[in-house]
Design an enzyme around this catalytic site. Structure first.
Site, mmCIF file in Angstrom:
data_model
loop_
_atom_site.group_PDB
_atom_site.id
_atom_site.type_symbol
_atom_site.label_atom_id
_atom_site.label_comp_id
_atom_site.label_asym_id
_atom_site.label_seq_id
_atom_site.Cartn_x
_atom_site.Cartn_y
_atom_site.Cartn_z
ATOM 1 N N ARG A 1 -12.746 13.590 6.200
ATOM 2 C CA ARG A 1 -11.413 14.195 6.337
ATOM 3 C C ARG A 1 -11.051 14.990 5.095
ATOM 4 N NH1 ARG A 1 -7.965 9.227 6.859
ATOM 5 N NH2 ARG A 1 -6.232 10.692 6.807
ATOM 6 N N HIS B 1 0.839 -1.198 0.000
ATOM 7 C CA HIS B 1 0.000 0.000 0.000
ATOM 8 C C HIS B 1 0.869 1.239 0.000
ATOM 9 C CE1 HIS B 1 -4.142 1.550 0.586
ATOM 10 N NE2 HIS B 1 -3.516 2.613 1.058
ATOM 11 N N SER C 1 -6.286 4.482 8.930
ATOM 12 C CA SER C 1 -7.011 4.317 7.667
ATOM 13 C C SER C 1 -6.364 3.212 6.836
ATOM 14 C CB SER C 1 -7.000 5.653 6.907
ATOM 15 O OG SER C 1 -7.386 5.486 5.563
ATOM 16 N N LYS D 1 -7.603 -1.154 6.587
ATOM 17 C CA LYS D 1 -7.938 -1.791 5.307
ATOM 18 C C LYS D 1 -7.071 -3.022 5.056
ATOM 19 C CE LYS D 1 -7.565 2.121 3.014
ATOM 20 N NZ LYS D 1 -7.937 3.520 2.939
ATOM 21 N N ASP E 1 -13.829 3.524 7.625
ATOM 22 C CA ASP E 1 -12.768 4.287 6.961
ATOM 23 C C ASP E 1 -13.320 5.031 5.762
ATOM 24 O OD1 ASP E 1 -10.001 5.066 6.223
ATOM 25 O OD2 ASP E 1 -10.438 3.805 4.492
#
Ligand code: URA
Ligand code: CA
Length: 434
Positions: A168, A82, A183, A187, A161
């Site tokens: 946000r 990620h 966040s 995930k 999220d």
């Protein structure tokens, strides 16, 4: 428990305990707690932060807010990757075929772009026919069949999220270390990976602008992952300038194809080899980093990585004619280049301004739900440290209409600075945190 009191506590820099965090996230997910209260809470967290224990509790509360994926039906160690978000970050498009060609199963869950950062799902959808909304069964079946699949976040993965991220985005609370860490890690944990390689971006085009803040973010995420038994490492990488040359959806797909064939931009290739070697190491496919790096290099050279990309595209319904002949991709109606106003060396190339320029002509969304254009964006012709002569092309903007054109060109022009003196090369990889 009253939501008001918990906001007040965070505002006054007190700690929230696990029960309180669970209560907030459950209430927010099921709609009992309104957006305005969670927005205020996010701002209090932005200013006062969270300690590591609170961040871990928030991560777990969000991971449990929806479905948790069971990847045990896929053989082998499942390693996910990620990025914290960047400009022209074409990495996943190259990395998934590359690493899976080495035999490591890659079940990649990716997102869409938001603001000045791009998203892998948007990029892949610029390949005609390519489907990213795979059912969970199909997703797992594909990985078992060809070792790789790339899907958007399924309907009910970490809904907390999803809701919090969109709040946000409109309340100036994205670039908060505990909020980014929870966040991303929520995930990855709900996504079921055994191992996680994090690409933590640093610089003007990243959410973390300084090495110190990026390092702090990396440490927190690595600790959360490892504590939960998911082997996690973070690679701190440069996002002061865009990665590669292409910024924009089908422009980046074309760049990825070149890179998989061994003739892409060197910085993009180098980052993919570095992240990929770390994935192979975590996945126990190799015993050391160097072997992983060499193995992946060989897969580019032998064309196996490119063949694997075609398999992925075919398996997910994409039209292979476009991959085999990238000239077929839809092209923007117009293009305009900006030129060097003097001779010298590029000593600044602001990724944020370039990302915003691409977004303004339609490559990204200004707000959630906006339609994007696949064929527009920016090609960066000169990168940091390169020598230029007056009149040389610095970058080319591809666009379809005059809307926002002046503004986008202004940003492109401002993103380059030229100096008389030669400039030291930038690092691509700053640090690896295990
Ligand atoms: N990427 C995410 O998934 N979440 C963030 O908060 C920032 C980048
Ligand atoms: Ca790129």
């Amino acid at each position: 428990m009253r939501v008001y009191d918990l906001i007040l506590n965070k505002r006054d820099n007190k700690k929230l305990n696990k029960k309180e965090i669970d209560f907030l996230i459950e209430g927010f997910t099921n709609g009992d707690i309104p957006d305005y209260q969670i927005s205020a809470l996010a701002m209090a967290i932005y200013f006062n932060g969270m300690n590591d224990r609170e961040t871990a509790d928030l991560t777990m509360a969000m991971a449990r807010s929806g479905d948790q994926i069971d990847l045990s039906l896929i053989d082998g160690v499942k390693v996910d990757k990620h990025s914290t978000g960047g400009v022209g970050d074409t990495t996943s498009l190259v990395l998934v075929p590359l690493v899976s060609a080495a035999g490591l199963p890659v079940a990649k869950m990716s997102g869409r772009g938001l603001g000045h950062t791009g998203g892998t799902i948007d990029k892949l959808e610029s390949i005609p026919g390519f489907k990213t909304d795979l059912s969970m069964n199909k997703f797992i079946e594909n990985v078992n069949q060809i070792k790789a699949a790339i899907a958007g976040q399924t309907g009910n993965l970490t809904p907390a999220d999803k809701k919090l991220y969109s709040l946000r985005d409109v309340t100036a609370t994205v670039d908060s270390i505990p909020l980014i860490a929870s966040s991303i890690m929520s995930k990855k944990i709900a996504g079921g990976a055994d191992g996680i390689v994090l690409d933590v971006k640093v610089g003007s085009g990243a959410f973390m602008k300084s090495l110190e803040s990026a390092e702090k973010l990396a440490h927190i995420m690595v600790n959360i992952g490892n504590k939960l038994g998911r082997k996690t490492i973070a690679v701190l990488t440069d996002m002061e300038q865009p990665l590669g040359n292409a910024v924009g959806n089908n422009l980046e797909v074309k760049e990825a194809i070149k890179t998989l064939k061994g003739n892409g931009p060197k910085d993009l290739e180098e980052l993919c080899l570095t992240l990929g070697a770390n994935m192979l190491l975590i996945g126990k496919r190799v015993d050391n980093y160097k072997d992983g790096y060499q193995l992946l290099k060989g897969l580019i050279k032998s064309n196996k990585a490119y063949q694997q990309f075609k398999k992925i595209v075919k398996n997910q319904g994409g039209d292979l004619n476009y991959i085999e002949d990238p000239d077929k991709f839809k092209k923007a109606e117009y293009k305009v280049s900006i030129e060097a106003k003097e001779s010298g060396y590029i000593d600044k190339l602001n990724a944020l301004e370039i990302g915003l320029a691409a977004m303004l002509v339609g490559a990204g969304r200004e707000k959630k739900g906006d339609k994007i254009l696949n064929e527009v964006g920016v090609i960066v012709n000169k990168k940091y440290g390169e020598k230029v002569k007056k009149g040389d092309k610095l970058a080319t903007l591809y666009y379809n209409s005059d809307k926002n054109l002046e503004q986008a060109l202004g940003k492109l022009n401002r993103s380059f600075t030229i100096s008389n003196n030669s400039v030291k090369k930038r690092n691509l990889v700053y640090k690896i945190i295990e």
